[in-house]
Design an enzyme around this catalytic site. Structure first.
Site, PDB file in Angstrom:
ATOM      1  N   HIS A  32      10.355 -62.913  61.244  1.00 19.77           N
ATOM      2  CA  HIS A  32       8.998 -62.860  60.426  1.00 19.77           C
ATOM      3  C   HIS A  32       9.231 -62.937  58.730  1.00 19.77           C
ATOM      4  O   HIS A  32       9.650 -62.187  58.322  1.00 19.77           O
ATOM      5  CB  HIS A  32       8.294 -61.616  60.944  1.00 19.77           C
ATOM      6  N   CYS A  33       8.834 -64.427  58.392  1.00 20.85           N
ATOM      7  CA  CYS A  33       8.864 -64.343  57.013  1.00 20.85           C
ATOM      8  C   CYS A  33       7.810 -65.356  56.900  1.00 20.85           C
ATOM      9  O   CYS A  33       7.366 -66.255  57.503  1.00 20.85           O
ATOM     10  CB  CYS A  33      10.300 -65.033  56.465  1.00 20.85           C
ATOM     11  N   HIS A  34       7.666 -65.603  55.331  1.00 25.81           N
ATOM     12  CA  HIS A  34       6.691 -66.876  55.013  1.00 25.81           C
ATOM     13  C   HIS A  34       7.093 -67.660  53.914  1.00 25.81           C
ATOM     14  O   HIS A  34       8.000 -67.411  53.311  1.00 25.81           O
ATOM     15  CB  HIS A  34       5.247 -66.051  54.760  1.00 25.81           C
ATOM     16  N   ARG A 131      -8.786 -56.741  55.508  1.00 24.66           N
ATOM     17  CA  ARG A 131      -8.595 -57.187  53.976  1.00 24.66           C
ATOM     18  C   ARG A 131      -7.952 -58.352  53.908  1.00 24.66           C
ATOM     19  O   ARG A 131      -7.937 -58.732  52.667  1.00 24.66           O
ATOM     20  CB  ARG A 131      -7.766 -55.988  53.437  1.00 24.66           C
ATOM     21  N   TYR A 158      -1.936 -59.494  64.533  1.00 20.00           N
ATOM     22  CA  TYR A 158      -1.948 -58.478  63.573  1.00 20.00           C
ATOM     23  C   TYR A 158      -3.132 -57.539  63.576  1.00 20.00           C
ATOM     24  O   TYR A 158      -4.284 -58.388  63.210  1.00 20.00           O
ATOM     25  CB  TYR A 158      -1.461 -59.384  62.385  1.00 20.00           C
ATOM     26  N   ASP A 258       9.814 -60.197  56.459  1.00 17.66           N
ATOM     27  CA  ASP A 258       8.700 -60.216  56.000  1.00 17.66           C
ATOM     28  C   ASP A 258       8.699 -60.905  54.339  1.00 17.66           C
ATOM     29  O   ASP A 258       7.578 -60.736  53.717  1.00 17.66           O
ATOM     30  CB  ASP A 258       7.770 -59.051  55.870  1.00 17.66           C
TER      31      ASP A 258
HETATM   32  O1  LIG Z   1       0.106 -56.540  55.425  1.00 19.17           O
HETATM   33  C1  LIG Z   1      -0.237 -57.589  54.639  1.00 19.17           C
HETATM   34  O2  LIG Z   1      -0.750 -57.777  53.527  1.00 19.17           O
HETATM   35  C2  LIG Z   1       0.459 -58.744  55.384  1.00 19.17           C
HETATM   36  C3  LIG Z   1      -0.280 -60.338  54.801  1.00 19.17           C
HETATM   37  C4  LIG Z   1       0.066 -61.525  55.758  1.00 19.17           C
HETATM   38  C5  LIG Z   1      -0.496 -62.715  55.497  1.00 19.17           C
HETATM   39  O3  LIG Z   1      -1.340 -62.637  54.377  1.00 19.17           O
HETATM   40  O4  LIG Z   1      -0.298 -63.462  56.100  1.00 19.17           O
HETATM   41  O5  LIG Z   1       1.235 -61.210  56.404  1.00 19.17           O
HETATM   42  C6  LIG Z   1       1.839 -60.025  56.691  1.00 19.17           C
HETATM   43  O6  LIG Z   1       2.774 -60.156  57.405  1.00 19.17           O
HETATM   44  C7  LIG Z   1       1.338 -59.062  56.169  1.00 19.17           C
END
Ligand SMILES: O=C(O)c1cc(C(=O)O)oc(=O)c1
EC number: 3.1.1.57
Length: 305
Positions: A32-34, A131, A158, A258
């Site tokens: 899980h990473c972006h 949010r 999520y 993350d």
């Molecule tokens: O809790 C968060 O703010 C968050 C946001 C995002 C996203 O904006 O995709 O992804 C995540 O894994 C966690």
């Protein structure tokens, strides 16, 4: 200077993470990473709820190598909406070392889904955290789930723990493997034996297609990272939750950094220390092997298993 101005108060990712003391098993996957942009190349979506700093694929791959991971699963971040170009570009540039999870709309064509598949996408993300996203009707999501099931993909969900009762019927009707982000965001101050967390465990126990990422202690913790240099580990209030999930469902758990940690305003975790959190939640070599290698490989690179 980027055309985008970062949301005020937002922290940038940790610049020089430490080298973890915990040695990851060979072939470990950061599941899980972006990537964020870079905004000038891959503009952020007009409907986004925050504007991040840039976090490029090259920076993600450098972190992977520094921490000792072999592969990444790049999850579409909400700041890019359903424009998957940055995530797809990262997957395509990774030499087969990254797979992806996309966000798609009902209007996506079969040919476009196939293109995502060819780039390495193996799942779609449905987000219920208010949010972060606007509401999408459940019938639209169910239709998407039915279509991506045919490609052998899964659904990543999520949501906040308090919303699980209301979402239960929808989640349990999904026709695919279902992967929960960040353990369904338990309120750790309520304790590991709370009714709320019991419902999450029941969700996994009664539905063998449900998996969980035991990630994001830095988001869930109330005690925070301050015990880092002492005898006790950081984010210790999250340990019992993650450990309970890992020990009860060892075949259905994933772990991820993350990175670059969207929306953190109080502190930014050192990713090396986040890796050092792993042996506290998966205390044996066997559990670590499943969490970090066998499970993510089965889900994202099944052809190699
Ligand atoms: O809790 C968060 O703010 C968050 C946001 C995002 C996203 O904006 O995709 O992804 C995540 O894994 C966690």
């Amino acid at each position: 200077m980027s055309q985008f101005e970062k949301t005020p108060g937002w922290l940038d990712w940790y610049a020089n993470p430490s080298k973890p003391k915990f040695q990851l098993p060979a072939g470990a996957v950061d599941a899980h990473c972006h990537v964020f942009g870079p905004g000038d190349e891959f503009p952020f979506a007009p409907e986004r709820k925050y504007t991040p700093c840039d976090a490029s694929k090259a920076q993600l791959f450098a972190l992977r190598d520094h921490l000792g991971f072999a592969r990444n699963v790049v999850v579409q971040a909400t700041c890019h909406g359903a424009d998957n170009r940055a995530m797809v570009d990262a997957c395509k540039s990774s030499g087969g070392k990254a797979r992806g999870v996309a966000t798609v709309k009902r209007s996506i064509s079969d040919a476009e889904l196939q293109e995502l598949h060819d780039a390495g996408v193996r799942g779609v993300r449905f987000n219920f955290v208010k949010r972060l996203v606007d509401f999408t009707p459940k019938d639209e999501l169910m239709e998407i789930a039915g279509r991506i099931a045919k490609l052998g993909w899964h659904v990543v969900i999520y949501f906040e723990a308090v919303d699980l009762p209301e979402l239960w019927d929808f989640f349990t009707a999904l026709p695919t493997t279902v992967v929960v982000d960040h353990m369904g965001r338990p309120d750790v101050s309520k304790g590991v034996d709370s009714e709320e967390f019991a419902l999450f465990l029941k969700f996994m126990r009664e539905h063998k297609n449900v998996w969980s990422k035991v990630s994001c202690p830095e988001r869930l913790s109330v005690t925070g990272p301050k015990a880092l240099d002492g005898e006790q580990n950081a984010y210790q209030d999250v340990v019992p939750f993650a450990r309970r999930v890992v020990e009860e469902f060892p075949e259905r758990v994933l772990w991820g950094t993350d990175w670059p940690h969207p929306n953190l305003k109080d502190h930014m975790p050192d990713d090396g220390l986040l890796v050092d959190f792993i042996p506290h939640i998966a205390p044996t070599a066997e559990l670590q092997q499943k969490l970090l290698v066998d499970n993510p490989m089965r889900l994202y690179w099944p052809e190699e298993v």
